[in-house]
Design a protein around this motif. Structure first.
Motif, short mmCIF file in Angstrom:
data_model
loop_
_atom_site.label_atom_id
_atom_site.label_comp_id
_atom_site.label_asym_id
_atom_site.label_seq_id
_atom_site.Cartn_x
_atom_site.Cartn_y
_atom_site.Cartn_z
N TYR A 1 0.02 -1.65 -6.06
CA TYR A 1 0.23 -2.59 -4.91
C TYR A 1 -0.46 -3.86 -4.93
O TYR A 1 0.08 -4.98 -4.76
CB TYR A 1 -0.01 -1.73 -3.63
CG TYR A 1 0.82 -0.98 -2.97
CD1 TYR A 1 2.17 -1.47 -2.24
CD2 TYR A 1 0.92 0.47 -3.09
CE1 TYR A 1 3.08 -0.55 -1.78
CE2 TYR A 1 1.93 1.24 -2.71
CZ TYR A 1 2.89 0.76 -2.00
OH TYR A 1 3.84 1.67 -1.45
N LEU B 1 5.59 -3.15 7.53
CA LEU B 1 5.32 -2.54 6.16
C LEU B 1 6.13 -3.04 5.06
O LEU B 1 5.81 -3.21 3.96
CB LEU B 1 5.12 -0.90 6.44
CG LEU B 1 4.23 -0.31 5.54
CD1 LEU B 1 2.87 -0.71 5.63
CD2 LEU B 1 4.42 1.22 5.50
N SER C 1 1.11 -7.91 -5.65
CA SER C 1 0.92 -8.85 -4.87
C SER C 1 0.13 -10.14 -5.71
O SER C 1 0.40 -11.27 -5.50
CB SER C 1 -0.22 -8.65 -3.87
OG SER C 1 0.23 -7.78 -2.82
N HIS D 1 8.10 2.14 6.51
CA HIS D 1 8.82 1.35 5.55
C HIS D 1 10.43 1.67 6.14
O HIS D 1 10.63 2.76 6.59
CB HIS D 1 8.87 1.81 4.03
CG HIS D 1 7.68 1.02 3.45
ND1 HIS D 1 7.87 -0.27 3.39
CD2 HIS D 1 6.92 1.51 2.54
CE1 HIS D 1 6.68 -0.67 2.70
NE2 HIS D 1 6.21 0.46 2.13
N THR E 1 -4.23 -5.80 10.67
CA THR E 1 -3.35 -4.76 9.80
C THR E 1 -2.01 -5.40 9.92
O THR E 1 -1.36 -5.77 10.96
CB THR E 1 -3.34 -3.62 10.59
OG1 THR E 1 -4.77 -2.77 10.55
CG2 THR E 1 -2.28 -2.53 10.03
N LEU E 2 -1.20 -5.40 8.62
CA LEU E 2 0.17 -5.92 8.62
C LEU E 2 1.19 -4.77 9.19
O LEU E 2 1.09 -3.74 8.69
CB LEU E 2 0.54 -6.24 7.20
CG LEU E 2 1.71 -7.00 6.69
CD1 LEU E 2 1.55 -8.48 7.63
CD2 LEU E 2 1.98 -7.33 5.74
N GLU F 1 -3.98 -5.93 -0.27
CA GLU F 1 -3.20 -6.58 -0.88
C GLU F 1 -3.45 -8.16 -0.93
O GLU F 1 -3.46 -8.86 -1.54
CB GLU F 1 -1.65 -6.24 -0.41
CG GLU F 1 -1.04 -4.87 -1.02
CD GLU F 1 -1.49 -3.84 0.03
OE1 GLU F 1 -1.18 -2.76 -0.50
OE2 GLU F 1 -2.22 -4.07 1.11
N GLU F 2 -3.51 -8.53 0.49
CA GLU F 2 -3.84 -10.04 0.79
C GLU F 2 -5.13 -10.56 0.28
O GLU F 2 -5.39 -11.46 -0.17
CB GLU F 2 -3.54 -10.52 2.32
CG GLU F 2 -2.20 -10.17 2.79
CD GLU F 2 -1.86 -10.30 4.41
OE1 GLU F 2 -3.00 -10.53 4.87
OE2 GLU F 2 -0.73 -10.43 4.70
N GLN G 1 6.69 -5.88 4.46
CA GLN G 1 6.50 -7.11 4.09
C GLN G 1 5.31 -7.18 2.91
O GLN G 1 5.17 -8.03 2.13
CB GLN G 1 5.57 -7.82 5.33
CG GLN G 1 6.51 -8.36 6.43
CD GLN G 1 5.77 -9.06 7.58
OE1 GLN G 1 4.68 -9.67 7.40
NE2 GLN G 1 6.39 -9.20 8.76
N ILE G 2 4.89 -5.88 2.77
CA ILE G 2 4.03 -5.67 1.54
C ILE G 2 5.17 -5.39 0.46
O ILE G 2 6.10 -4.57 0.39
CB ILE G 2 3.17 -4.29 1.67
CG1 ILE G 2 2.35 -4.53 2.95
CG2 ILE G 2 2.81 -3.90 0.56
CD1 ILE G 2 1.35 -3.42 3.51
N GLU H 1 -7.04 -2.62 3.97
CA GLU H 1 -5.97 -2.91 2.87
C GLU H 1 -6.02 -4.26 2.25
O GLU H 1 -6.37 -5.17 2.68
CB GLU H 1 -4.56 -2.77 3.74
CG GLU H 1 -4.38 -1.20 4.37
CD GLU H 1 -2.93 -1.41 5.08
OE1 GLU H 1 -2.36 -2.58 5.40
OE2 GLU H 1 -2.68 -0.35 5.77
#
Length: 681
Positions: free
Chosen positions: A32, A165, A36, A218, A161-162, A119-120, A167-168, A117
């Motif tokens: 993941y 989901l 990104s 998702h 928190t995103l 990713e960002e 969007q990941i 998390e």
């Protein structure tokens, strides 16, 4: 978009080569991060290694180390080793569950750690690295990191928190490979999938136990697309592990996923492995899992002792729910495993014994039991309890005792108040004997796929002979084969009724059927097989046929185990509610003749398909069987090779026939006669 970032990043995934799960399940979380990063910087190079020396040889621009609490000490050692060879200016970043839970334990060897998390956060850090701004003045603006400033750790506010989901980005599955030192070659990790993140429950041993976690999902379309991506990257992958913290939680969600997967025909391409919660699991969920082609479901059963179960998971959890979930899976032919925890602070010796016998009494239908000592992982309620007891603290220098997979005598966290460590270790050897009986492995999965491969052509042949609208009754035991699945690929509208051999027969006996399939069901009748056969015959329409699959009790593996004084059905590897009866072809022939049903053919289920294991032991087995046949007689040696038979009756006559003798032809390489005169063990 920033371009020209020709940076090379290598993730180090610390792995214990002794444990199979490190090769059977890859670090999908790193994939993941890679997705990104590459979306922001297309020219970046990212790979995964498990050997620090290969990182040193590659001389990357950034090293990221993924650490669990039990591997944190090894991660620190690996970072020092890399630093000594590649210099103090190499950025070494830390991520993973340990630093998420205890950011204040960031070791000085690491420049920073990613919390939450990532990713960002990972992309923002790469942007700073690209601009040469990995300094405290800029790092303090990045949410979800811990870094060093003037010798002190600084933890920035957590990242939001995103919630959406989807969007990941989907994981970068191209990096799910590594050089595996024991094999001296590259391996491709089997590709798992996440369909959701989070868990709403607060088990004392779990990282979700200190705060409420909303489950994020998702979309079904995203899940279907990812499964298709898995098959594109790994065309030979036959099973997909669903890594959700808790997959089967909502029947509505499970129904939607099942519909999406079946609409894309993915249930015919792969099987699935997932986790479920015993207290909410029911027959409807099990049927949906069968439709989705779930081959294995595991449960966090945790204990077969009510008091200990409530301590571990809360008062709403019941041992009776654990038993019920096990029985439901058995009824629906889904292999299941359970995870258990022992060694709680207040567990008594008698409760330790009770926990053992709960597993023993349910094994089978359980096909796997994973038993682990209670370990106070950071971020859990039990960590707080262990801190209060003075057993652990967040400035520990050695984190090896948290390795819950090993029983190292030098490094062990022990909490129990009622028995000694020596008593516990002695008891644990008995639990290990249960774990050694794991039947959820690759060999069993391969066996089931081979069995379906043998049965499907037989199903196709006989279903195609029926006409539109005709009726089929399928009495099926523990098997993944089903007439409904086969009919999905046929332009044929048949009325299919499915019944388990232990279910009430009254629901189907008032109807008549043009084809009745008895799929390894006679073996699972507690009553005499003649009773089921008689009921099936009464439901058979004039002109209808019986198609019967039976195991071969003379199979060489069974004979060899009997000679060794063992009998546990390990040839087939499972006993749902147990297999009560085994019929030889001659015995089945007699039962059918007594009902005035004539047999058209008896054929071995497989066509010269011998597994590598069978081939390896064949010479020795044949020597023993030859000696046995000399002493007691019996059918030809070839009859011991066939693990199952397909028996087909002639069309049922409107009036009973007086004929009672027949000759059945079986074909395996050459035709052979098979008559009542044959006898054997």
């Amino acid at each position: 978009m920033l371009r020209g970032l020709g940076m090379r990043i290598i993730f180090l995934n610390i792995s214990d080569y002794r444990h199979y799960h490190n090769i059977s399940s890859g670090p999908i979380g790193l994939a993941y991060l890679s997705a990104s990063a590459k979306a922001r910087f297309p020219e970046i190079e990212i790979s995964i290694e498990v050997d620090p020396d290969r990182i040193i040889a590659a001389k990357p621009d950034i090293v990221g180390i993924r650490a669990f609490t039990e591997t944190y000490s090894q991660s620190i050692e690996a970072a020092h080793h890399i630093r000594r060879h590649l210099g103090k200016d190499l950025p070494i970043w830390l991520g993973g569950p340990h630093i998420n839970a205890l950011p204040t334990t960031l070791a000085p060897i690491f420049d920073l750690g990613v919390v939450g998390e990532g990713e960002e956060t990972f992309v923002e850090l790469l942007e700073l690295a690209h601009l040469g701004r990995l300094t405290p003045d800029y790092l303090k603006q990045v949410k979800g990191v811990v870094y060093w400033e003037e010798g002190q750790r600084v933890v920035t506010p957590p990242r939001e928190t995103l919630m959406e989901l989807d969007q990941i980005l989907p994981p970068d599955r191209s990096i799910m490979k590594t050089w595996w030192p024991p094999q001296q070659g590259y391996i491709n990790w089997p590709q798992p999938i996440y369909t959701s993140r989070g868990c709403p429950f607060k088990c004392i041993f779990c990282i979700f136990s200190l705060e409420t976690q909303k489950v994020r999902y998702h979309s079904v379309d995203r899940v279907v697309t990812e499964i298709e991506d898995i098959l594109r990257y790994n065309p030979g992958q036959e099973s997909v592990s669903i890594h959700d913290d808790l997959f089967a939680l909502s029947k509505k969600r499970l129904y939607e996923l099942t519909q999406g997967i079946r609409s894309a025909k993915l249930h015919k391409k792969v099987s699935f492995v997932c986790m479920a919660k015993a207290s909410v699991f029911n027959d409807d969920m099990a049927m949906l899992m069968r439709d989705m082609n779930v081959s294995i479901v595991t449960f966090g059963l945790e204990s077969g002792v009510q008091r200990q179960l409530e301590y571990l998971k809360g008062p709403r959890n019941k041992v009776s729910d654990n038993r019920r979930a096990i029985d439901i899976c058995a009824r629906h032919g889904i292999r299941m495993g359970g995870y258990f925890i022992i060694g709680t602070p207040t567990e008594t010796h008698s409760e330790l014994q009770e926990a053992y016998w709960f597993i023993r009494d349910n094994y089978p239908p359980l096909s796997m039991a994973g038993v682990f000592r209670l370990t106070p992982f950071p971020g859990t309620k039990f960590w707080k309890e262990a801190v209060e007891r003075g057993i652990v603290h967040d400035q520990m220098e050695d984190w090896r005792p948290f390795n819950y997979l090993d029983m190292d005598k030098r490094d062990y966290l022990f909490f129990n108040e009622n028995y000694s460590l020596e008593t516990f270790k002695e008891a644990y050897t008995h639990f290990c004997s249960l774990m050694d009986r794991n039947n959820l492995g690759i060999s069993m999965e391969d066996h089931e796929k081979r069995l379906v491969g043998f049965q499907e052509p037989v199903y196709l042949e006989h279903l195609r002979q029926l006409k539109q609208g005709q009726s089929v009754l399928e009495v099926s035991g523990f098997t993944r084969m089903s007439a409904s699945t086969v009919l999905e690929d046929l332009d044929l509208d048949l009325q299919v009724t499915r019944l388990k051999p232990w279910e009430p027969f009254e629901a189907v006996q008032s109807q008549s059927y043009d084809l009745i399939i008895c799929n390894f069901a006679l073996e699972q009748m507690a009553q005499k097989p003649a009773l089921l056969l008689s009921r099936l015959n009464s439901c058979l329409a004039p002109g209808g046929r019986l198609l019967i699959f039976i195991y071969n009790p003379r199979h060489e593996s069974v004979i060899m185990r009997l000679l060794a004084g063992a009998w546990d059905n390990e040839l087939w590897g499972f006993k749902p509610f147990d297999m009560y009866t085994f019929l030889t072809p001659e015995q089945l022939e007699k039962n059918l003749m007594d009902m005035n049903l004539k047999i058209e053919s008896i054929q071995p289920l497989r066509q010269d398909a011998i597994s590598p294991r069978e081939s390896a032991v064949q010479p020795q087995v044949q020597q023993v069987l030859s000696l046995l046949q000399t002493q007691i007689g019996g059918p030809p040696l070839s009859a011991y090779r066939e693990f199952a038979y397909t028996v087909l009756t002639q069309p049922k006559e409107s009036k009973p026939s007086d004929g009672r003798h027949f000759q059945a032809t079986r074909q395996l390489g050459e035709s052979r006669n098979f008559t009542l005169e044959s006898t054997g063990p």
